[in-house]
Every structure is written in structure tokens, then in C-alpha cells.
Design a protein around this motif. Structure first.
Motif, PDB file in Angstrom:
ATOM      1  N   GLU A 178       0.840  -1.182   0.000  1.00 51.76           N
ATOM      2  CA  GLU A 178       0.000   0.000   0.000  1.00 51.76           C
ATOM      3  C   GLU A 178       0.889   1.250   0.000  1.00 51.76           C
ATOM      4  OE1 GLU A 178      -1.742  -3.359   2.366  1.00 51.76           O
ATOM      5  OE2 GLU A 178       0.130  -2.216   2.423  1.00 51.76           O
ATOM      6  N   ILE A 179       0.482   2.262  -0.743  1.00 52.50           N
ATOM      7  CA  ILE A 179       1.226   3.520  -0.715  1.00 52.50           C
ATOM      8  C   ILE A 179       0.277   4.650  -0.315  1.00 52.50           C
ATOM      9  CG2 ILE A 179       2.979   2.807  -2.371  1.00 52.50           C
ATOM     10  CD1 ILE A 179       1.493   4.376  -4.514  1.00 52.50           C
ATOM     11  N   TYR A 180       0.820   5.632   0.362  1.00 48.67           N
ATOM     12  CA  TYR A 180       0.028   6.727   0.918  1.00 48.67           C
ATOM     13  C   TYR A 180       0.706   8.045   0.545  1.00 48.67           C
ATOM     14  CZ  TYR A 180      -1.710   2.810   3.624  1.00 48.67           C
ATOM     15  OH  TYR A 180      -2.232   1.589   3.984  1.00 48.67           O
ATOM     16  N   ARG A 181      -0.049   8.900  -0.112  1.00 49.21           N
ATOM     17  CA  ARG A 181       0.444  10.224  -0.470  1.00 49.21           C
ATOM     18  C   ARG A 181      -0.391  11.277   0.260  1.00 49.21           C
ATOM     19  NH1 ARG A 181       3.620   9.015  -4.948  1.00 49.21           N
ATOM     20  NH2 ARG A 181       2.917   7.196  -6.172  1.00 49.21           N
ATOM     21  N   LEU A 182       0.136  12.470   0.351  1.00 48.75           N
ATOM     22  CA  LEU A 182      -0.605  13.546   0.996  1.00 48.75           C
ATOM     23  C   LEU A 182      -1.929  13.782   0.286  1.00 48.75           C
ATOM     24  CD1 LEU A 182       2.036  16.327   1.785  1.00 48.75           C
ATOM     25  CD2 LEU A 182       0.665  15.058   3.430  1.00 48.75           C
ATOM     26  N   ALA A 328      -7.470  -2.282   1.793  1.00 47.59           N
ATOM     27  CA  ALA A 328      -8.543  -3.018   1.121  1.00 47.59           C
ATOM     28  C   ALA A 328      -8.458  -2.852  -0.391  1.00 47.59           C
ATOM     29  CB  ALA A 328      -9.895  -2.539   1.638  1.00 47.59           C
ATOM     30  N   ARG A 329      -8.045  -1.676  -0.857  1.00 52.57           N
ATOM     31  CA  ARG A 329      -7.905  -1.483  -2.313  1.00 52.57           C
ATOM     32  C   ARG A 329      -6.779  -2.355  -2.865  1.00 52.57           C
ATOM     33  NH1 ARG A 329      -9.515   3.898  -0.932  1.00 52.57           N
ATOM     34  NH2 ARG A 329      -7.379   4.603  -0.620  1.00 52.57           N
ATOM     35  N   THR A 330      -5.700  -2.489  -2.098  1.00 49.49           N
ATOM     36  CA  THR A 330      -4.614  -3.374  -2.521  1.00 49.49           C
ATOM     37  C   THR A 330      -5.084  -4.824  -2.524  1.00 49.49           C
ATOM     38  OG1 THR A 330      -2.953  -1.871  -1.613  1.00 49.49           O
ATOM     39  CG2 THR A 330      -2.275  -4.145  -1.968  1.00 49.49           C
ATOM     40  N   ARG A 331      -5.893  -5.183  -1.537  1.00 47.34           N
ATOM     41  CA  ARG A 331      -6.458  -6.527  -1.463  1.00 47.34           C
ATOM     42  C   ARG A 331      -7.339  -6.796  -2.688  1.00 47.34           C
ATOM     43  NH1 ARG A 331      -8.848  -5.750   3.447  1.00 47.34           N
ATOM     44  NH2 ARG A 331      -6.759  -5.813   4.350  1.00 47.34           N
ATOM     45  N   ARG A 332      -8.095  -5.795  -3.100  1.00 48.25           N
ATOM     46  CA  ARG A 332      -8.942  -5.926  -4.285  1.00 48.25           C
ATOM     47  C   ARG A 332      -8.095  -6.169  -5.529  1.00 48.25           C
ATOM     48  NH1 ARG A 332     -11.675  -3.514  -8.480  1.00 48.25           N
ATOM     49  NH2 ARG A 332     -13.945  -3.687  -8.430  1.00 48.25           N
ATOM     50  N   ASP A 333      -6.990  -5.453  -5.637  1.00 47.84           N
ATOM     51  CA  ASP A 333      -6.106  -5.609  -6.782  1.00 47.84           C
ATOM     52  C   ASP A 333      -5.517  -7.019  -6.831  1.00 47.84           C
ATOM     53  OD1 ASP A 333      -4.830  -4.796  -9.063  1.00 47.84           O
ATOM     54  OD2 ASP A 333      -3.213  -3.752  -8.039  1.00 47.84           O
ATOM     55  N   LEU A 368     -14.536  -6.067   1.178  1.00 46.20           N
ATOM     56  CA  LEU A 368     -13.104  -6.256   0.996  1.00 46.20           C
ATOM     57  C   LEU A 368     -12.274  -5.626   2.107  1.00 46.20           C
ATOM     58  CD1 LEU A 368     -12.989  -5.603  -2.840  1.00 46.20           C
ATOM     59  CD2 LEU A 368     -12.921  -7.800  -1.654  1.00 46.20           C
ATOM     60  N   GLY A 369     -12.912  -4.838   2.960  1.00 46.34           N
ATOM     61  CA  GLY A 369     -12.198  -4.272   4.102  1.00 46.34           C
ATOM     62  C   GLY A 369     -12.371  -5.116   5.348  1.00 46.34           C
ATOM     63  N   SER A 370     -13.607  -5.300   5.773  1.00 48.01           N
ATOM     64  CA  SER A 370     -13.893  -6.003   7.025  1.00 48.01           C
ATOM     65  C   SER A 370     -14.056  -7.507   6.853  1.00 48.01           C
ATOM     66  CB  SER A 370     -15.176  -5.440   7.635  1.00 48.01           C
ATOM     67  OG  SER A 370     -16.287  -5.715   6.791  1.00 48.01           O
ATOM     68  N   ALA A 371     -14.298  -7.980   5.638  1.00 43.79           N
ATOM     69  CA  ALA A 371     -14.605  -9.389   5.332  1.00 43.79           C
ATOM     70  C   ALA A 371     -15.991  -9.787   5.832  1.00 43.79           C
ATOM     71  CB  ALA A 371     -13.551 -10.341   5.898  1.00 43.79           C
ATOM     72  N   GLU A 401      -3.711 -12.121   6.579  1.00 42.37           N
ATOM     73  CA  GLU A 401      -4.814 -12.834   7.223  1.00 42.37           C
ATOM     74  C   GLU A 401      -6.165 -12.449   6.628  1.00 42.37           C
ATOM     75  OE1 GLU A 401      -6.821 -13.098  11.657  1.00 42.37           O
ATOM     76  OE2 GLU A 401      -4.639 -12.951  11.503  1.00 42.37           O
ATOM     77  N   ARG A 402      -6.396 -11.148   6.382  1.00 39.87           N
ATOM     78  CA  ARG A 402      -7.701 -10.722   5.876  1.00 39.87           C
ATOM     79  C   ARG A 402      -7.934 -11.236   4.455  1.00 39.87           C
ATOM     80  NH1 ARG A 402     -10.251  -6.321   7.986  1.00 39.87           N
ATOM     81  NH2 ARG A 402      -9.159  -6.971   9.874  1.00 39.87           N
ATOM     82  N   LEU A 403      -6.912 -11.215   3.630  1.00 41.85           N
ATOM     83  CA  LEU A 403      -7.042 -11.740   2.271  1.00 41.85           C
ATOM     84  C   LEU A 403      -7.381 -13.223   2.308  1.00 41.85           C
ATOM     85  CD1 LEU A 403      -6.766 -11.493  -0.811  1.00 41.85           C
ATOM     86  CD2 LEU A 403      -4.301 -11.864  -0.537  1.00 41.85           C
TER      87      LEU A 403
END
Length: 433
Positions: A178-182, A328-333, A368-371, A401-403
Motif C-alpha cells: 500500500e502507498i500513501y500520499r498527501l 482493502a484497495r490493494t487486497r482488491r487488486d 473487501l475491508g472487514s470481510a 490474514e484478511r485476504l
């Protein structure tokens, strides 16, 4: 020191062999773990031969102890490599090639990661040793781990595709990191971020994660000064992230509320508050990734059995099917690449925040976030606790684990007509049409 592993008697092929009577004990490196097996006439046996157990008891114990030792050393190696991300740790190409890539113990771990080699001044070539040759470079050329925040989107997608197509499981999230930008809101606030504020989390789990990820924090509790704190972690030596949190509820399930994130920079030996825009992108991303992990793992929104009422229930109802965070977006990818290769591919569709699974009795929407799971056609909530391991052999490019939980639920619900658990079956049949 973590990168200077001894070879421990392993050969160039990454295996250690020892003859025990008419059998051969073999220890091999499988990703970030070691595995002990036994062979006879070149054929692997299913268990320890009775003769070996009887006549070579001490040798078997010694080998099992070595397996544990190798596993511990590999775990330390992985932590050291991942921990070098924020600092942009660099190595000399010759040393990296001979003492890491070609090392009989460290090699399988190192070769599964993407590296950048400075093949000319300022020119970096990315390489995944597990699937490609090393570039020509002088022994003193610099080598560093590749980080997706500094890469073009097309390159990130290409590496993700390559991992899945070649079946390379990375020792930690890198290509799928995951990457995070301002954000515009953070640019406007300048000195703090509320991106992960106003969440209710299981406090004891949060505190344990602080410790596991190298953060320092005082324990909150119903005592003087125990109502609030700022967990902190130092990155790259000169940057410190502070994550404020407060005690929200004391009881069997201690709850905490999350608050602002701030950054400091070490100046002349003292910490000074720093504007978010001055934080190096990789430091900012890695720091926010930790906080995202804390919130996503410990939020009560991911608790399928939450029943308490009041404000906590209101938060749970609102957040358990909410917008997807970066994790969750990375998990979706990852799921978009993995699912087409599974036997339930024709029953699965990714739709916004959900993995939609078509069963024989119902259609299910797995968040895809909480399952958490909703059932069609009435949108009823399905409380289901599934193994955190998908049925069959499903390749995933990283362990999470969530994936694994989402995949496990998808396999279970795609064959809902075979479910025998009465508590699950009753929920499904209650509103099925």
C-alpha cells in the motif's frame, strides 16, 4: 548483522543433507521457512522412518532444532530488509550478489524481492532475481529495495502481474504494498492528519500491535494520566510519527478512539514538529501504512460478533461495510489477479467494495475491508466464521490474514449447498428465494 547469515552447512542448492542409516534427512528453504523431510533411494517419504526414529533420535532432534534456528534467522532477515525501506538502505552490488542473492539460506528470501541496481550514475534498473538475470554492474554499484511509491503506475502493475504469473510469493508485501500520499485535506491542515481518526478499536489488540511494529506507547487505563497517549515510532533515524489515541470505554472489551497523526524531525538532537509536506514520501507512506494496519486490524468493524449497543454499535453498523481504505484497495487488486486462476472464478465478481459470490442458494457480498458478508436478495447480514485458509491450493502473492479470510469465505459460500453447519445454514435459508 541480520544480513550476515552463516551458511550453516547448506549447499549451493539451498539444501542440507545428512545420511542417517539407509535414509537421507533433507532440510530445504521454502520461502521464509525451513522444512525437514526424509528420503530413501531419492524418493521423499511421508514421515520420519521408524528406523531413523529408533536409531538416530539425537540426530533428528538436532535437525529439528536447526529448522527452528533457520526459521528464526529468516524471520530476522525479513524484518531487517523491510525495516530498511524508510531509510533507503543501500548495499554494494558485489556483496549483495554473493552474500545475499546467492547465499544458500538467505537466497530464497532475497530472490523473491524486487531490487534496484544503479547501473549508471542516477540510472536504476529494477530486477526480481527469482525470475530474471542480474544486470551487469561493477561490484561497488549501489543496490536498494524497490518501493512502489517511487515507481510509475504501469511498472507497479507489471510487477504485480509478473508475481502472479510466475507464482512468486514475496516474503513481505512489496509489489502489492500500500502507498500513501498527501491528500488535499492534509495539505490544507499542514501539521497533522485526521485520515485515520474517529475509529473505535479493540485497545489491547492495538497496544500489542504497537509493540510488534516497534512503536512505543504508555498503557491506557482507568488511572491518573491513563486516558490518552501518543504512540510513536522513529523512522530513518531523523523522523518520528506520533499517533494520538484515547481510552473510549473500559470493560471486558477495552475500546480506544483514534485521533490525529503528527510528524517530528530531529534537529540539533531535539524533536521539532514538522509540516507534513516536508516528510519524505517513503517515510510518510510507511508511517501511514502502519497506522492503517493498526486501524484495519483492531477496528470493531471487523468483529463479526459485535453485539454491544450504544455509540459503539452505531460505529460498527456504519463502518463494517464502509468505503475501502488503502489496504482493502490493494487486497482488491490482488484478488483481481488471483481469482481468475481458481475453480470458483465463474462464481466471483469484484464490484466496488465487495467480492460478489454466487452460490446455489444465495448470492453473497463479502466486504473487501472487514470481510463481513451480506446476502442477496434482502441484504441480510451473514455471521460466518470461516477458516483463514482458502480451500484447496490457491496461490497468493503475499501472506495476509484478511485476504486469506475473504478467499476462505468465498470458497465456502460458492458451494453453499454443501454447508452443513446449522447456524450458517439457518441464516442462509431464512431469506432465500
Amino acid at each position: 548483522m541480520a544480513l550476515r547469515l552463516p551458511d550453516l552447512g547448506f549447499g549451493p542448492d539451498g539444501a542440507l543433507r545428512r545420511e542417517l542409516g539407509g535414509h537421507t534427512a533433507v532440510i530445504t528453504i521454502d520461502g521464509t521457512a525451513a522444512r525437514l523431510s526424509f528420503e530413501q533411494d531419492g524418493r521423499e517419504l511421508r514421515s520420519v522412518p521408524a528406523a531413523v526414529r529408533r536409531d538416530h533420535k539425537d540426530a533428528v532432534k538436532e535437525l529439528r532444532d536447526l529448522v527452528k534456528r533457520v526459521g528464526a534467522q529468516l524471520a530476522t532477515l525479513v524484518r531487517a530488509l523491510e525495516g530498511g525501506f524508510p531509510a533507503g538502505a543501500r548495499h554494494a552490488f558485489g556483496w549483495w550478489r554473493d552474500r545475499l542473492v546467492r547465499h544458500p539460506v538467505a537466497g530464497p528470501t532475497v530472490r523473491g524481492l524486487i531490487w534496484e541496481v544503479e547501473t549508471a550514475p542516477g540510472a536504476w534498473t529494477a530486477v526480481l532475481p527469482a525470475i530474471g538475470d542480474l544486470p551487469d554492474a561493477p561490484d561497488d554499484a549501489a543496490v536498494r529495495l524497490w518501493h512502489p511509491i517511487g515507481a510509475r503506475g504501469g511498472d507497479v502493475r507489471a510487477w504485480r502481474d509478473a508475481l502472479v504469473e510466475r507464482g512468486v510469493r514475496q516474503p513481505f508485501k512489496q509489489a502489492f504494498r500500500e502507498i500513501y500520499r498527501l491528500t488535499p485535506a492534509e495539505e490544507e491542515a499542514r501539521t497533522h492528519s485526521t485520515r485515520f481518526a474517529a475509529h473505535l478499536v479493540h485497545y489491547r489488540r492495538l497496544f500489542a500491535l504497537f509493540r510488534a511494529r516497534g512503536w512505543t506507547s504508555r498503557l491506557l487505563g482507568p488511572w491518573d494520566g491513563g486516558a490518552q497517549d501518543e504512540a510513536a515510532r522513529v523512522l530513518a533515524g531523523e523522523w518520528r510519527i506520533r499517533f494520538a489515541h484515547v481510552l473510549a470505554e473500559v470493560g471486558p472489551d477495552d475500546l480506544a478512539g483514534t485521533d490525529r497523526i503528527r510528524f517530528d524531525r530531529r534537529v540539533a538532537g531535539a524533536w521539532r514538529a514538522a509540516p507534513l509536506a516536508e516528510v519524505p514520501p517513503v517515510v510518510f507512506s510507511e508511517a501511514m501504512r502502519d497506522v492503517d494496519l493498526f486501524v484495519s486490524v483492531t477496528s470493531i468493524a471487523a468483529d463479526p460478533d459485535w453485539t454491544d449497543d450504544g455509540p459503539a454499535l452505531a460505529y460498527w453498523e456504519r463502518a463494517r461495510f464502509g468505503e475501502l481504505d488503502e489496504s482493502a484497495r490493494t487486497r482488491r487488486d490482488a484478488l483481481a489477479r488471483v481469482l481468475p486462476r481458481t475453480k470458483i472464478a465463474d462464481r466471483c465478481t469484484l464490484d466496488g467494495r465487495f467480492l460478489v459470490v454466487r452460490g446455489e442458494l444465495r448470492t453473497y457480498k463479502i466486504h473487501l475491508g472487514s470481510a463481513n458478508v451480506l446476502m442477496e436478495p434482502d441484504g441480510a447480514y451473514l455471521c460466518v466464521v470461516s477458516e483463514r485458509r482458502p480451500a484447496g491450493r490457491v496461490f497468493v502473492p503475499f501472506e495476509e490474514e484478511r485476504l486469506s479470510l475473504i478467499l476462505s469465505k468465498a470458497f465456502l459460500l460458492a458451494a453453499d449447498e454443501k454447508i452443513t453447519d446449522p447456524s450458517i445454514r439457518t441464516q442462509i435459508e431464512r431469506g432465500a428465494r
